[in-house]
Scaffold this active site. Structure first.
Site, mmCIF file in Angstrom:
data_model
loop_
_atom_site.group_PDB
_atom_site.id
_atom_site.type_symbol
_atom_site.label_atom_id
_atom_site.label_comp_id
_atom_site.label_asym_id
_atom_site.label_seq_id
_atom_site.Cartn_x
_atom_site.Cartn_y
_atom_site.Cartn_z
ATOM 1 N N CYS A 127 -6.392 -0.075 6.884
ATOM 2 C CA CYS A 127 -6.185 0.442 5.527
ATOM 3 C C CYS A 127 -7.382 1.312 5.104
ATOM 4 O O CYS A 127 -8.546 0.872 5.137
ATOM 5 C CB CYS A 127 -6.005 -0.715 4.557
ATOM 6 S SG CYS A 127 -5.743 -0.203 2.843
ATOM 7 N N ARG A 149 2.810 4.832 6.555
ATOM 8 C CA ARG A 149 3.288 4.109 7.739
ATOM 9 C C ARG A 149 3.931 2.771 7.400
ATOM 10 O O ARG A 149 4.533 2.128 8.267
ATOM 11 C CB ARG A 149 2.123 3.884 8.706
ATOM 12 C CG ARG A 149 1.481 5.169 9.219
ATOM 13 C CD ARG A 149 0.161 4.896 9.881
ATOM 14 N NE ARG A 149 -0.827 4.384 8.922
ATOM 15 C CZ ARG A 149 -2.079 4.049 9.242
ATOM 16 N NH1 ARG A 149 -2.484 4.192 10.509
ATOM 17 N NH2 ARG A 149 -2.911 3.583 8.324
ATOM 18 N N ASP A 151 0.369 3.657 1.847
ATOM 19 C CA ASP A 151 0.267 4.219 3.188
ATOM 20 C C ASP A 151 1.654 4.609 3.709
ATOM 21 O O ASP A 151 2.606 3.829 3.633
ATOM 22 C CB ASP A 151 -0.378 3.188 4.122
ATOM 23 C CG ASP A 151 -0.790 3.800 5.440
ATOM 24 O OD1 ASP A 151 0.112 4.213 6.209
ATOM 25 O OD2 ASP A 151 -2.004 3.845 5.723
ATOM 26 N N HIS A 210 -1.963 -4.057 5.360
ATOM 27 C CA HIS A 210 -1.692 -3.538 6.700
ATOM 28 C C HIS A 210 -3.002 -3.247 7.412
ATOM 29 O O HIS A 210 -4.084 -3.163 6.794
ATOM 30 C CB HIS A 210 -0.848 -2.264 6.612
ATOM 31 C CG HIS A 210 -1.548 -1.119 5.947
ATOM 32 N ND1 HIS A 210 -2.276 -0.178 6.641
ATOM 33 C CD2 HIS A 210 -1.647 -0.779 4.630
ATOM 34 C CE1 HIS A 210 -2.788 0.707 5.787
ATOM 35 N NE2 HIS A 210 -2.419 0.366 4.560
ATOM 36 N N CYS A 229 0.828 -1.200 0.000
ATOM 37 C CA CYS A 229 0.000 0.000 0.000
ATOM 38 C C CYS A 229 0.868 1.258 0.000
ATOM 39 O O CYS A 229 2.007 1.251 0.458
ATOM 40 C CB CYS A 229 -0.919 -0.020 1.221
ATOM 41 S SG CYS A 229 -2.131 1.326 1.257
#
Length: 737
Positions: A633, A573, A571, A630, A569
């Site tokens: 999401c 993080r 993302d 993760h 992803c």
């Protein structure tokens, strides 16, 4: 149980028995030589070899180390024999063994390793020179003097009065020892010391040379229990401690060295020290020399293929059998040949390899001071001088400060202070810092492991003066935050190694207490903030990380050869290199919203992921494709909401259509168990669905079926910072061409 015993017995027969015979052939001549150099009865060397093999071998903590009379102790023993007599020397050996036993019981062995190897090697080199000088007189047909200096002074006169036959047998022995190392491997199966003594003895007997013969009459039958030494008890106890410590340190260092020569169990140093203590007590009681672990015999044992302590014990048995049944053959050995063997051994104890090693660590002065002290003053004095100099060198290194400054292309001055900052380094520190021009912008890196108050005051005062004159100072501490703690008034406790700040390389900018993004607070009280975090991060990379990784990137610049395609992803993080502990060149990475893999030929046409899959599998030849989801999401939350959360994002709504199969699988398998964990459950199901989507690509499916490609599912739980493996589900898709 029977199988284990049979296997152990077979291993002993195949490996340990032959190795024990090799060590036995090495031990006999060396034990006789050490006894001769020590001024002790020659039988004492054989007794020590027997006890070292049987007792130390059975009770010690090393499986391969061989103990026996050590040349490094010969000077101490010779001095004790001359001062107290032989039987009293045996009592000192017994008491030294008791000291070693107590040290082993109280687990003090590791402390012995704190002795600088430069001092130990220097001591052995000095002993080797003393042995060589004294025994050279015997080779030349004369008698050794009391000290190394006297032997050196007497040598010219001794050379002028050469004794033909005696020097001939001595030179023959040295010649055989020197040539034997270059002989073919089958010939070298016979140990060089044994071959040299056999050839010298046979030549002396065959040519009828007038040489001195070894006299063993009565040595094995005239045994008497050791007696207490007479004299100053302070000196006697000092002698006991000297023998115990020297023998113990030599044994422990030998154990550590021998551990690198075999793959068996590692040595238990405390048990080894205790075993050496018991063996020395037995040796002293029986009239043997002090013993220690000996590197020559231990190396021969390891190279001969010894697997267990059985080899060491058996070698002691063979020495005992030889002494009882064939001891008379020792009388055929010329004394001059034995002395020549000691000259050769003494020269070999001055090991150039040890000098190179200590030179690389700046410890050559300690080596040569110890060596010179042993030669000209005595063993104890030389060791004490060496230890004192080694301690001074260590103190000097601990207080040494280096200051390096350079001017960057942008005109900033970059200074790096390294070392331990104490009051001793303040003059050098102040001089170098004040050489930086007034008004300059300075980046000051503190690469230090300690800072006392005097050093802090020196740096802080310079900084105040420099900033008062219009300059700027950004202080960056690469390890512990000594300066920052001192500025804030925090007590410096413990005095060494305060709690380390986390490594900056993986911390978010907002969490870094130091570094280019968040420097130490300047004097006016406002934090130094760079104009751009990314620019500051790039500066930090160039200054600190780039020099370390440049060789890797230089190699990678020619070609990339990743082994994994990693789809995850977007993302912020999720950091693929962090959670997989991978480095440059390992992962070929694709990131998108929701770590989605559009199925081959699906609507909402998108080629970006498909192009990466084709390139990774058909050009780069990756071995694994990993899909990593993760927790929490946002894309999966959008799917669960039926597109409501993506209502104002038309591109997002179109992209999330590629996740409809994940939502359908989730409803089919988990629909009757919906709860507060529905989002994270969907995140996990999505990973498995994307692994199935990958098989809609014909080349991917073919490589998986042939075993050339593997699919892996990962799930990163952000809250717990844990990575979980998710197995792929059996594929039900038809592959599209």
């Amino acid at each position: 149980m029977t199988r284990v015993t049979d296997s152990s017995a077979l291993s002993t027969l195949r490996h340990d028995v032959p190795a024990s015979l090799v060590v036995f052939l090495v031990a006999v001549p060396l034990s006789l030589g050490v006894a001769m150099a020590s001024g002790a009865p020659l039988a004492a060397g054989l007794i020590a070899a027997v006890v070292g093999g049987i007792v130390a071998g059975a009770l010690g903590g090393s499986a391969v180390q061989v103990s026996g009379p050590a040349a490094g102790l010969s000077l101490v023993v010779a001095d004790l024999v001359q001062t107290y007599g032989w039987r009293a020397t045996c009592m000192i050996t017994l008491l030294a063994g008791a000291v070693q036993l107590l040290l082993g019981v109280f687990r003090a062995a590791r402390a012995a390793l704190a002795v600088s190897p430069a001092v130990v090697h220097g001591m052995l080199a000095g002993v080797g020179v003393v042995i060589a000088l004294s025994q050279l007189h015997i080779v030349l047909g004369g008698s050794p003097q009391r000290s190394a200096l006297a032997n050196l002074i007497e040598l010219p006169r001794q050379l002028a009065e050469l004794h033909g036959h005696k020097i001939a047998v001595g030179l023959l022995t040295i010649g055989v020892l020197a040539v034997w190392l270059r002989m073919p491997k089958p010939v070298k199966a016979v140990p060089a010391p044994l071959a040299a003594l056999l050839i010298a003895s046979a030549s002396a007997w065959g040519f009828g040379w007038d040489v001195t013969r070894i006299d063993l009459s009565g040595t094995f039958t005239e045994w008497a229990f050791p007696v207490l030494p007479q004299g100053d008890w302070h000196l006697i106890m000092a002698s006991v401690l000297l023998v115990a410590l020297l023998a113990g340190v030599e044994s422990l260092l030998c154990s550590v060295a021998v551990d690198s020569m075999h793959t068996g169990p590692r040595a238990d140093l405390d048990q080894e020290l205790a075993g050496q203590g018991v063996a020395n007590m037995v040796a002293g009681a029986l009239g043997g020399l002090p013993l220690a672990g000996v590197i020559v015999r231990s190396t021969a044992n390891a190279r001969a293929g010894a697997r267990s302590r059985a080899s060491t014990i058996l070698h002691g048995v063979w020495v005992l059998v030889f002494a009882i049944g064939f001891g008379w053959t020792i009388q055929l050995i010329p004394v001059e040949a034995l002395a020549a063997l000691l000259v050769f051994i003494g020269v070999q104890m001055v090991n150039l390899g040890h000098i190179k090693k200590v030179h690389g660590h700046g410890e050559v002065p300690a080596y040569f001071v110890t060596m010179a002290g042993v030669i000209f003053l005595g063993l104890a004095e030389g060791v004490l001088f060496g230890l004192a100099l080694a301690a001074l060198l260590a103190l000097r290194r601990l207080t040494w400060v280096t200051v390096k400054t350079r001017v960057e292309p942008d005109g900033r001055h970059h200074a790096t202070i390294s070392g331990s900052l104490t009051f001793l380094g303040v003059p050098r520190l102040t001089q170098d810092l004040r050489a930086i021009p007034a008004g300059a912008a300075v980046d000051l890196d503190l690469d230090i492991d300690f800072m006392d108050n005097a050093a802090f005051e020196a740096i802080h005062s310079w900084r105040q003066d420099h900033e008062r004159l219009g300059g700027t100072v950004d202080i960056d501490e690469l390890h512990e935050e000594w300066y920052a703690m001192a500025v804030s008034g925090v007590r410096m406790y413990p005095a060494k190694n305060p709690a380390r700040a986390p490594d900056r390389s993986w911390l978010p900018w907002a969490h870094r207490r130091r570094g280019p993004a968040h420097r130490v607070m300047p004097l006016h009280g406002n934090p130094v903030q760079p104009d751009c975090q990314l620019t500051a991060g790039a500066r930090e990379f160039h200054r600190r990380t780039a020099p370390l990784v440049r060789p890797i990137f230089t190699e990678l610049a020619r070609k990339q050869q990743p082994t994994h395609l990693f789809i995850t992803c977007a993302d912020s993080r999720v950091m693929p290199s962090l959670i997989t502990a991978s480095g440059p060149g390992d992962l070929f990475t694709v990131r998108n919203i929701g770590n989605l893999v559009p199925r081959k030929g699906s609507e909402a046409y998108d080629d970006s992921v498909g192009a990466a899959i084709e390139y990774a599998t058909q050009v780069l030849g990756v071995h694994t494709i990993t899909v990593c989801g993760h927790s929490g999401c946002g894309a999966m939350a959008g799917l669960l909401s039926g597109g409501v959360k993506a209502g104002s994002l038309p591109a997002m709504r179109r992209w999330l259509r590629h996740g409809n199969h994940s939502l359908a699988r989730f409803i089919e398998t988990e629909g009757d168990r919906l709860d507060g964990n529905a989002l994270d459950t969907l995140c996990r199901v999505n990973v498995q669905q994307q692994l199935e989507n990958l098989r809609t690509y014909r080349k991917v499916d073919e490589q998986i079926r042939s075993g050339r490609l593997k699919l892996v599912g990962l799930y990163f739980d952000i809250g717990s910072a844990r990575v979980h493996m998710l197995p792929p589900v059996p594929s039900t898709l038809s592959v599209k061409t």
